[in-house]
Write an enzyme that holds these catalytic residues in place. Structure first.
Site: not given
Length: 473
Positions: A150, A236, A365-366
């Site tokens: 959020e 990453s 996913h993100s």
């Protein structure tokens, strides 16, 4: 439980007296194994060793049925060829190995969807204290994910990844490890480092990239790491941590440490060459490493049926000579038991173990993804409610008399307060100095970096309004 294909007939007798069943890298004989998702109840005590035998067969093939057969050829044991690598039996029959087994590898489970142990299931018992800690940690992870997600949507964070639907894999696997074990994570394992003692405040510091962030703001959000907790910083690029974990494990082996390396990755990572190189490397070197694959069904928007034709991930271990098991990743007790057993074997037997944890990625996913564009909302809701690992484990501890509604309300209220306080505090902390862009690589900064640092500072001083005011020069 998932069944084991043993190395030899001599080894079979030993394995049948133990309880954890893993898919061994070699086959020579078969023993009755239940079909589908059936379980075999062995004898003996839970020891972390392997047990029953699974006979590989094949799926029906309409195109090449007559030319295909099972791995068990009729052969003359007196006719062998001594090829490099060992003796190979000779057969006069021209038969190809089938591309797949007739039966899928079963999935080890302890609890049903209502939190009851399955009849005849064998698992590692957990105490009341450990069970409550595991459940509280899963709730913490869920609450933290909701609030940070959020916060990103409010523009307070640049990026975030949740673990929704995969909380049991995070927490149960972490609980089964030792702090001496080295963890090489992907990016969906923040629960593992939380379990090891990483405070919520530090999670917030890393996400906001402030001066208290261990990485000094030089990493993307959700890229946690801690030398103190033997948790290597997230990278990453996909799958790079998998072969690195083998190297760490081999180092532990050479130093004769009572520890192993553990690496986490998703099903999408197994499409990278790093995964295949790592399994082969680990098998050849007998490295004490536990590979934990979170098979959550999706590599961002690519479903598993578009990623591979094999029977998931666990089946690949045998091809590389790696003992493997498939486990219900939404079952905290099954995951805990399987990882405990895998760790024991990795260290005592000095061997790699591959664990395929079956689950479902409930979240996008993100924060850069909208998964409703490529999968039905109804499917997501089904896994979010009917298959929730948190709900399942709560039913289990409540039936044991260890938890009630009052405990639940108090826990969720306290965790929410802690997370909100951590966010508010982290937001107020200034960013790392601009100088930190150039440090921590060389013991003494070379002249070319000194020139670059001076150049950047001069540019910022000439146009201060173009750069963040909370970054000290």
């Amino acid at each position: 439980m998932a069944n084991l294909i043993s190395k030899s007939r001599k080894f079979n007798h030993f394995l049948l007296n133990t309880k954890v069943h893993l898919l061994s890298p070699f086959t020579t004989s078969s023993s009755g194994a239940g079909g589908g998702g059936g379980f075999i109840k062995p004898t003996g005590t839970f020891s972390g060793e392997s047990a029953a035998i699974f006979r590989p067969t094949r799926h029906q093939s309409g195109k090449a049925g007559e030319q295909l057969d099972t791995i068990d050829y009729e052969e003359d044991e007196n006719q062998v060829m001594d090829f490099p690598g060992g003796k190979v039996p000779i057969t006069p029959q021209m038969k190809f190995i089938s591309e797949s087994s007739e039966k899928r590898l079963p999935c080890y489970r302890v609890l049903d969807d209502d939190g009851y142990p399955l009849p005849g299931t064998i698992f590692e018992e957990v105490s009341k204290e450990l069970a409550i800690k595991m459940y509280s940690s899963m709730v913490t992870l869920q609450t933290m994910d909701t609030i940070f997600y959020e916060a990103q949507r409010q523009g307070r964070l640049s990026f975030y990844l949740t673990t929704a639907g995969e909380e049991a894999i995070n927490i149960a696997s972490a609980a089964a490890l030792s702090l001496d074990d080295f963890v090489l994570p992907q990016y969906r394992e923040v629960g593992v480092i939380l379990w090891r003692g990483y405070p919520l405040e530090q999670v917030a510091n890393q996400l906001f990239g402030n001066k208290f962030d261990y990485g000094k703001g030089r990493q993307m959000p959700c890229h946690h790491g801690s030398n103190e907790l033997n948790y290597l910083t997230v990278s990453s690029p996909i799958a790079t941590q998998i072969p690195q974990a083998v190297g760490v494990a081999y180092s532990l082996k050479m130093e004769k440490k009572e520890a192993c390396a553990v690496t986490y990755f998703g099903d999408g990572s197994t499409s990278e060459g790093d995964f295949h190189a790592a399994l082969n490397f680990a098998a050849v070197l007998d490295a004490p490493v536990v590979f934990i694959c979170r098979n959550n069904g999706w590599a961002i928007s690519t479903p598993i049926n578009q990623q591979f034709r094999s029977d998931g991930i666990a089946s690949r271990g045998q091809a590389y000579g790696v003992r493997s098991i498939r486990v219900d990743g939404n079952d905290a007790l099954a995951t805990y038991s399987a990882i405990r057993a895998a760790r024991t074997m990795a260290i005592k037997e000095q061997r790699p173990i591959l664990v395929e944890a079956m689950t479902y990625r409930v979240a996008h996913h993100s924060t850069s993804d909208d998964s409703t564009k490529y999968r039905p909302v109804e499917e997501i809701e089904h896994w979010k409610t009917a298959k929730s690992p948190i709900s399942k484990f709560r039913k289990y501890i409540q039936r044991n008399g260890w938890w009630n509604d009052e405990n639940e309300s108090e826990l969720r209220r306290d965790i929410r307060k802690q997370v909100l306080e951590a966010i508010q505090a982290a937001e107020k902390v200034e960013k790392p100095s601009l100088t930190d862009l150039f440090t921590d690589v060389y013991d003494k900064m070379p002249l070319n970096l000194q020139d670059q640092e001076k150049c950047v500072k001069d540019v910022v001083k000439r146009s201060p309004k173009e750069y963040p005011s909370d970054v000290p020069i």
